[in-house]
Write a protein that holds these residues in place. Structure first.
Motif, PDB file in Angstrom:
ATOM      1  N   ARG A 250       1.012  -1.231  -0.060  1.00 34.28           N
ATOM      2  CA  ARG A 250      -0.067   0.008   0.114  1.00 34.28           C
ATOM      3  C   ARG A 250       0.811   1.268   0.059  1.00 34.28           C
ATOM      4  O   ARG A 250       0.554   2.214  -0.774  1.00 34.28           O
ATOM      5  CB  ARG A 250      -0.759   0.094   1.252  1.00 34.28           C
ATOM      6  CG  ARG A 250      -2.100   0.972   1.128  1.00 34.28           C
ATOM      7  CD  ARG A 250      -3.036   0.287   2.193  1.00 34.28           C
ATOM      8  NE  ARG A 250      -3.946  -0.383   1.780  1.00 34.28           N
ATOM      9  CZ  ARG A 250      -5.231  -0.027   1.557  1.00 34.28           C
ATOM     10  NH1 ARG A 250      -5.667   1.393   1.554  1.00 34.28           N
ATOM     11  NH2 ARG A 250      -6.114  -0.999   1.227  1.00 34.28           N
ATOM     12  N   ALA A 251       1.865   1.235   0.762  1.00 34.02           N
ATOM     13  CA  ALA A 251       2.796   2.328   0.744  1.00 34.02           C
ATOM     14  C   ALA A 251       3.452   2.608  -0.558  1.00 34.02           C
ATOM     15  O   ALA A 251       3.621   3.629  -0.935  1.00 34.02           O
ATOM     16  CB  ALA A 251       3.940   2.104   1.963  1.00 34.02           C
ATOM     17  N   LEU A 252       3.825   1.297  -1.483  1.00 36.05           N
ATOM     18  CA  LEU A 252       4.383   1.502  -2.721  1.00 36.05           C
ATOM     19  C   LEU A 252       3.272   2.093  -3.707  1.00 36.05           C
ATOM     20  O   LEU A 252       3.436   2.177  -4.844  1.00 36.05           O
ATOM     21  CB  LEU A 252       4.937   0.387  -3.047  1.00 36.05           C
ATOM     22  CG  LEU A 252       6.255   0.212  -2.214  1.00 36.05           C
ATOM     23  CD1 LEU A 252       6.712  -1.201  -2.756  1.00 36.05           C
ATOM     24  CD2 LEU A 252       7.366   1.086  -2.579  1.00 36.05           C
TER      25      LEU A 252
ATOM     26  N   ASP B 230      13.867   6.837   3.210  1.00 30.39           N
ATOM     27  CA  ASP B 230      13.380   7.527   4.361  1.00 30.39           C
ATOM     28  C   ASP B 230      11.891   7.946   4.392  1.00 30.39           C
ATOM     29  O   ASP B 230      11.015   7.643   5.296  1.00 30.39           O
ATOM     30  CB  ASP B 230      14.038   8.919   4.776  1.00 30.39           C
ATOM     31  CG  ASP B 230      15.562   8.863   4.829  1.00 30.39           C
ATOM     32  OD1 ASP B 230      16.106   7.757   5.179  1.00 30.39           O
ATOM     33  OD2 ASP B 230      16.125   9.758   4.704  1.00 30.39           O
ATOM     34  N   VAL B 231      11.414   8.357   3.071  1.00 30.32           N
ATOM     35  CA  VAL B 231      10.039   8.762   3.081  1.00 30.32           C
ATOM     36  C   VAL B 231       9.001   7.368   3.121  1.00 30.32           C
ATOM     37  O   VAL B 231       8.051   7.693   3.665  1.00 30.32           O
ATOM     38  CB  VAL B 231       9.869   9.327   1.555  1.00 30.32           C
ATOM     39  CG1 VAL B 231       8.299   9.679   1.444  1.00 30.32           C
ATOM     40  CG2 VAL B 231      10.889  10.556   1.265  1.00 30.32           C
ATOM     41  N   LEU B 232       9.478   6.451   2.696  1.00 36.77           N
ATOM     42  CA  LEU B 232       8.657   5.182   2.566  1.00 36.77           C
ATOM     43  C   LEU B 232       8.505   4.750   4.019  1.00 36.77           C
ATOM     44  O   LEU B 232       7.502   4.164   4.682  1.00 36.77           O
ATOM     45  CB  LEU B 232       9.213   4.235   1.669  1.00 36.77           C
ATOM     46  CG  LEU B 232       8.550   3.064   1.453  1.00 36.77           C
ATOM     47  CD1 LEU B 232       7.281   3.187   0.568  1.00 36.77           C
ATOM     48  CD2 LEU B 232       9.327   1.943   0.654  1.00 36.77           C
ATOM     49  N   ALA B 233       9.845   4.718   4.992  1.00 37.51           N
ATOM     50  CA  ALA B 233       9.655   4.325   6.299  1.00 37.51           C
ATOM     51  C   ALA B 233       8.860   5.022   7.160  1.00 37.51           C
ATOM     52  O   ALA B 233       7.994   4.606   7.895  1.00 37.51           O
ATOM     53  CB  ALA B 233      11.107   4.324   6.739  1.00 37.51           C
ATOM     54  N   GLU B 234       8.769   6.277   7.026  1.00 37.75           N
ATOM     55  CA  GLU B 234       7.858   7.498   7.723  1.00 37.75           C
ATOM     56  C   GLU B 234       6.276   7.025   7.280  1.00 37.75           C
ATOM     57  O   GLU B 234       5.439   7.114   8.077  1.00 37.75           O
ATOM     58  CB  GLU B 234       8.209   8.800   7.189  1.00 37.75           C
ATOM     59  CG  GLU B 234       7.669   9.989   7.927  1.00 37.75           C
ATOM     60  CD  GLU B 234       7.567   9.614   9.475  1.00 37.75           C
ATOM     61  OE1 GLU B 234       8.517   8.895  10.018  1.00 37.75           O
ATOM     62  OE2 GLU B 234       6.702   9.945  10.270  1.00 37.75           O
ATOM     63  N   LYS B 235       6.095   7.086   6.069  1.00 34.19           N
ATOM     64  CA  LYS B 235       4.557   6.548   5.613  1.00 34.19           C
ATOM     65  C   LYS B 235       4.547   5.201   6.183  1.00 34.19           C
ATOM     66  O   LYS B 235       3.216   5.180   6.775  1.00 34.19           O
ATOM     67  CB  LYS B 235       4.963   6.420   4.106  1.00 34.19           C
ATOM     68  CG  LYS B 235       3.389   6.435   3.347  1.00 34.19           C
ATOM     69  CD  LYS B 235       3.894   6.597   2.036  1.00 34.19           C
ATOM     70  CE  LYS B 235       2.401   6.287   1.186  1.00 34.19           C
ATOM     71  NZ  LYS B 235       2.640   6.344  -0.530  1.00 34.19           N
TER      72      LYS B 235
END
Ligand code: T4K
Length: 436
Positions: A132-134, A262-267
């Motif tokens: 979902r994040a991707l 970083d952005v994906l991890a935060e999401k």
């Protein structure tokens, strides 16, 4: 044929007996943990199998009074775990990104040499959150030869899993087969590192780049394993681990997404906590994917004993391999010794010319209380809802069908006695005679 088979079984017994007793962990714990036994002695009273008449399928008593399972948990030092559990109770902080979960994430990221570990409640939710994040949608290419959760994590979000065939030598995605399944609706590829052996990462990366697809990996089996010296967890846009009880490394139930983005991890951190950003402020649609403190405590404890688990699994794997290599028609899938492996799955393949079928082998071993598994038969495409949705998918999956019909996964792990391996392989030796 019969005599040859029986000799093979006897050689197998001899072959599995080598090696020094494992390090006794009692000095560290003072508690009886599964790793405290000296494993090379014969199991008292174990039935000796020399001919078909000795087999439980033919009316003899089973070899083991209690079932031997695939997937018995590797459990680290009990005292350190109980100490951590006690501290959690004293603190009264049980979940929601507590201090133990935070320490766990840091330790896992450091161990893998990756920037972020986002710990989750299980591997399936981790897969759902990662996909979902991707922003995967439409169609996503996956192998059918995997645990059903890889496909379900997509279907659950109304993304269509498109099953691509595997390379029969590696059991992993065949890049050429994956390439054939790309359509205008394809948005991504999920490679699965089956049995902890890396799938063809470079080829999938090149394909994803060429077609503008997102690439992630289901590394559920691959904790502690490497590819070209780099730990799994560092490839694709992110990699998903399962820390289920049956996995090489467990947190009771648990999982994680590991990424260098970083952005994906935060999401994903937002998504696993209902999208909360501080009190009373939801900025994203999310779910509950959090890892509990007690799970993280189990993880920290098991992480400290990881080297022992690898050593035990490796020795089991070698003992099986040595014994089974003397039985014509049976083989054990090999690990690449130039990489780090967890040796969690001992995967035996049955050649078409073996005198009894794979399922007859499974029945004979089950009768002995050796509960081997036919992972991942019959393949996701032969399970619902996929079987009904795509009744002809199998036409594109000949290798998946073939491999799924010849694999037997054998018990291993820290609770397995070396003499049990001698017993198991002696049954295989007798079955090789074809007279069972
Ligand atoms: N992707 C892949 C490639 C996976 O393999 C998996 C999980 C996932 C994703 C999803 O991750 P999670 O959401 O599960 O974290 C087992 C596991 O339940 C499953 O986690 C695992 N793959 C799969 C390969 O194996 P089953 O249906 O074989 O489980 P079950 O209940 O038959 O357990 C296997 C054996 O383990 C039992 O016969 C006894 C033993 N066992 C089990 C448990 C739970 C124990 O001795 N102690 C225990 O606590 O799926």
């Amino acid at each position: 044929m019969r005599a040859k088979g029986i000799r093979a079984g006897s050689a197998a017994v001899a072959g599995a007996s080598g090696g020094a007793p494992l390090a006794d962990s009692a000095h560290r714990t003072g508690l009886a943990t599964p790793m405290t036994v000296v494993r090379d002695a014969a199991l008292p009273g174990r039935k000796v199998v020399k001919s078909a008449a000795d087999l439980a399928i033919n009316g003899a008593p089973p070899m083991f009074p209690e079932p031997l399972h695939v997937g018995r948990p590797n459990i680290g030092d009990h005292r350190r775990f109980l100490q951590r559990a006690s501290e959690i109770l004293d603190r009264g902080w049980l979940s929601n990104n507590g201090p133990v979960a935070q320490e766990f994430e840091q330790r896992i990221a450091t161990f893998l040499g990756a920037k972020h570990c986002v710990a989750m409640c299980n591997g399936t939710i981790a897969l759902e959150i990662a996909t979902r994040a991707l922003e995967l949608k439409g169609e996503v290419i996956v192998p059918s030869y995997t645990f059903i959760a890889t496909a379900h994590a997509l279907q659950w979000q109304e993304i269509t899993p498109i099953f691509a065939d595997i390379d029969p030598a590696t059991h992993n995605l065949d890049p050429a087969a994956a390439w054939r399944m790309i359509t205008p609706r394809t948005t991504g590829i999920i490679g699965v590192h089956l049995w902890g052996r890396a799938c063809p990462i470079k080829e999938l990366q090149a394909m994803a780049k060429e077609h503008g697809l997102r690439l992630m990996f289901d590394a559920s089996h691959g904790f502690g394993c490497s590819k070209d010296g780099l730990m799994l967890g560092n490839f694709g846009e992110c990699e998903v681990f399962s820390f289920h009880a049956t996995k090489f490394f467990n947190t009771f139930e648990g999982g994680a997404v590991v990424t260098n983005n970083d952005v994906l991890a935060e999401k994903m951190r937002l998504m696993r906590n209902f999208g909360f950003s501080g009190y009373d402020n939801v900025i994203y649609p999310g779910t509950n994917g959090k890892m509990s403190e007690i799970s993280a405590a189990m993880g920290l404890t098991n992480l400290e004993d990881l080297d022992d688990f690898v050593a035990i699994n490796r020795r089991n794997y070698q003992n099986y391999r040595e014994a089974i290599s003397t039985v014509p028609g049976l083989s054990v899938l090999e690990y690449d010794e130039s990489e780090r492996n967890n040796y969690q799955y001992v995967v035996m393949e049955v050649a078409p010319y073996f005198p009894v079928s794979r399922d007859q082998i499974v029945d004979a071993l089950h009768a002995e209380n050796i509960l081997v598994r036919r992972y991942f038969w019959p393949g996701c495409h032969n399970m619902e809802p996929y079987r009904s949705y795509y009744p002809h998918a199998g036409l594109m999956l000949p290798n998946t069908n073939r491999v799924a019909e010849r694999v037997v996964v054998l018990p291993t792990g820290s609770t397995l006695h070396a003499d049990a391996i001698r017993g198991i392989t002696s049954v295989l030796g007798v079955l090789a005679s074809g007279k069972a």
